[in-house]
Write a protein that holds these residues in place. Sequence first.
Motif, mmCIF file in Angstrom:
data_model
loop_
_atom_site.group_PDB
_atom_site.id
_atom_site.type_symbol
_atom_site.label_atom_id
_atom_site.label_comp_id
_atom_site.label_asym_id
_atom_site.label_seq_id
_atom_site.Cartn_x
_atom_site.Cartn_y
_atom_site.Cartn_z
ATOM 1 N N ALA A 272 0.830 -1.228 0.181
ATOM 2 C CA ALA A 272 0.379 0.360 -0.155
ATOM 3 C C ALA A 272 0.717 0.943 -0.327
ATOM 4 C CB ALA A 272 -1.200 -0.469 1.159
ATOM 5 N N LEU A 273 2.224 1.453 0.551
ATOM 6 C CA LEU A 273 3.061 2.811 0.607
ATOM 7 C C LEU A 273 4.138 2.764 -0.579
ATOM 8 C CD1 LEU A 273 4.387 4.629 2.503
ATOM 9 C CD2 LEU A 273 6.827 2.599 2.363
ATOM 10 N N ASN A 274 4.168 1.290 -1.576
ATOM 11 C CA ASN A 274 4.928 1.409 -2.772
ATOM 12 C C ASN A 274 3.374 2.157 -3.915
ATOM 13 O OD1 ASN A 274 7.418 0.544 -1.690
ATOM 14 N ND2 ASN A 274 6.978 -1.489 -1.808
ATOM 15 N N ARG A 275 2.396 1.670 -3.854
ATOM 16 C CA ARG A 275 1.372 1.981 -4.677
ATOM 17 C C ARG A 275 0.833 3.136 -4.172
ATOM 18 N NH1 ARG A 275 -1.844 -2.144 -3.599
ATOM 19 N NH2 ARG A 275 -2.628 -2.092 -1.945
ATOM 20 N N ARG A 276 1.041 3.890 -3.139
ATOM 21 C CA ARG A 276 0.505 5.993 -2.651
ATOM 22 C C ARG A 276 1.490 6.302 -3.308
ATOM 23 N NH1 ARG A 276 2.337 8.417 2.256
ATOM 24 N NH2 ARG A 276 2.363 6.416 3.176
ATOM 25 N N TYR A 277 2.972 6.105 -2.873
ATOM 26 C CA TYR A 277 3.746 6.678 -3.979
ATOM 27 C C TYR A 277 4.117 6.122 -4.961
ATOM 28 C CZ TYR A 277 5.708 8.457 0.932
ATOM 29 O OH TYR A 277 6.061 9.222 1.564
ATOM 30 N N ARG A 278 3.760 6.241 -5.593
ATOM 31 C CA ARG A 278 4.048 5.757 -7.422
ATOM 32 C C ARG A 278 2.731 6.280 -7.525
ATOM 33 N NH1 ARG A 278 4.245 0.209 -6.814
ATOM 34 N NH2 ARG A 278 2.258 -0.213 -6.811
ATOM 35 N N GLN A 279 1.472 6.615 -6.747
ATOM 36 C CA GLN A 279 0.839 7.392 -6.980
ATOM 37 C C GLN A 279 1.074 8.811 -6.931
ATOM 38 O OE1 GLN A 279 -2.977 6.063 -5.052
ATOM 39 N NE2 GLN A 279 -2.831 4.933 -6.329
ATOM 40 N N GLU A 280 1.907 9.092 -5.586
ATOM 41 C CA GLU A 280 2.235 10.934 -5.151
ATOM 42 C C GLU A 280 3.086 11.197 -6.465
ATOM 43 O OE1 GLU A 280 3.069 12.203 -1.364
ATOM 44 O OE2 GLU A 280 1.337 10.240 -0.604
ATOM 45 N N GLU A 281 4.360 10.177 -6.738
ATOM 46 C CA GLU A 281 5.115 10.410 -7.986
ATOM 47 C C GLU A 281 4.231 10.786 -9.605
ATOM 48 O OE1 GLU A 281 7.746 7.046 -7.670
ATOM 49 O OE2 GLU A 281 9.061 7.616 -5.750
ATOM 50 N N GLN A 282 3.473 10.010 -9.706
ATOM 51 C CA GLN A 282 3.344 10.285 -10.945
ATOM 52 C C GLN A 282 2.214 11.470 -10.619
ATOM 53 O OE1 GLN A 282 3.464 8.590 -13.961
ATOM 54 N NE2 GLN A 282 2.475 10.396 -15.449
ATOM 55 N N LEU A 283 2.024 11.715 -10.020
ATOM 56 C CA LEU A 283 0.497 13.403 -10.008
ATOM 57 C C LEU A 283 1.793 14.287 -9.471
ATOM 58 C CD1 LEU A 283 -1.666 12.595 -6.992
ATOM 59 C CD2 LEU A 283 -1.853 13.366 -9.287
ATOM 60 N N GLU B 133 8.444 5.965 6.414
ATOM 61 C CA GLU B 133 7.923 5.559 6.592
ATOM 62 C C GLU B 133 8.203 3.830 6.177
ATOM 63 O OE1 GLU B 133 4.045 6.676 4.931
ATOM 64 O OE2 GLU B 133 4.678 8.528 4.510
ATOM 65 N N GLU B 134 8.233 3.558 5.467
ATOM 66 C CA GLU B 134 9.306 2.070 5.552
ATOM 67 C C GLU B 134 9.900 1.526 6.602
ATOM 68 O OE1 GLU B 134 11.757 -0.456 1.799
ATOM 69 O OE2 GLU B 134 9.777 0.951 1.145
ATOM 70 N N ALA B 135 10.510 2.252 7.148
ATOM 71 C CA ALA B 135 11.471 1.947 8.077
ATOM 72 C C ALA B 135 10.711 1.289 9.024
ATOM 73 C CB ALA B 135 12.586 2.775 7.842
ATOM 74 N N GLY B 136 9.404 2.928 9.094
ATOM 75 C CA GLY B 136 8.930 2.241 10.639
ATOM 76 C C GLY B 136 8.440 1.491 10.359
ATOM 77 N N ILE B 137 7.221 0.540 9.305
ATOM 78 C CA ILE B 137 7.027 -0.670 9.313
ATOM 79 C C ILE B 137 7.830 -1.397 9.345
ATOM 80 C CG2 ILE B 137 5.503 -1.918 7.684
ATOM 81 C CD1 ILE B 137 4.257 1.378 5.675
#
Length: 192
Positions: free
Chosen positions: A40-51, A151-155
């Motif tokens: 979910a984190l990767n998907r969210r950041y992919r969307q943010e990168e696209q934006l 965020e990834e390190a926190g998870i």
Amino acid sequence: MRQQLEAVRQGERRQTEALQEQADRRLAVLDRETDARLKALNRRYRQEEQLLTDRFDDAQNGQERALNRQQDAEVRGVERSFEARRRAIQQARGLDENSKQQALDNLRDEQDQALGLIRDRYASQLRDLQRANRDQRQAQQDRLDDQKAREEAGIKATNEARKNAIKKQSQEEIGLIKDRASALADAIKGEG
């Protein structure tokens, strides 16, 4: 007595195996949850990168169009000016045809040079604009990457802490089972 001791050992083994299986299932569930959170984190950041990419592309396209309009307007102004000068030479009465042709050739060279300078200046401005946009985009991308890494390190840290807690609890419970089995075996031996 031997049968009772064997029953105690088997009971200890069954309880220990059941606890270990339960701990393994809890760890597997935790790993699946962590994997889902990371996806979910990767998907969210992919969307943010696209934006981010879309925003910078749109802004750059608008800036380039504005720069091209400025260049076109300046080129048209220079062309109108040279066209007026060309008409004046063609309509000049005191010049013979060779002199007119020479003046027109010189004017064409002067116009080509003026237009070349305009195009070079705008090409330089466009290159500078593209570089500035690239640098801004890279700075924002770096901030986004850093935020994602945190965020990834926190998870992952939360996952490890929860895994360690499950393992510790499991080991403590197994220790209690072994202690009870040992106490029960000692009681059986004491009776015998």
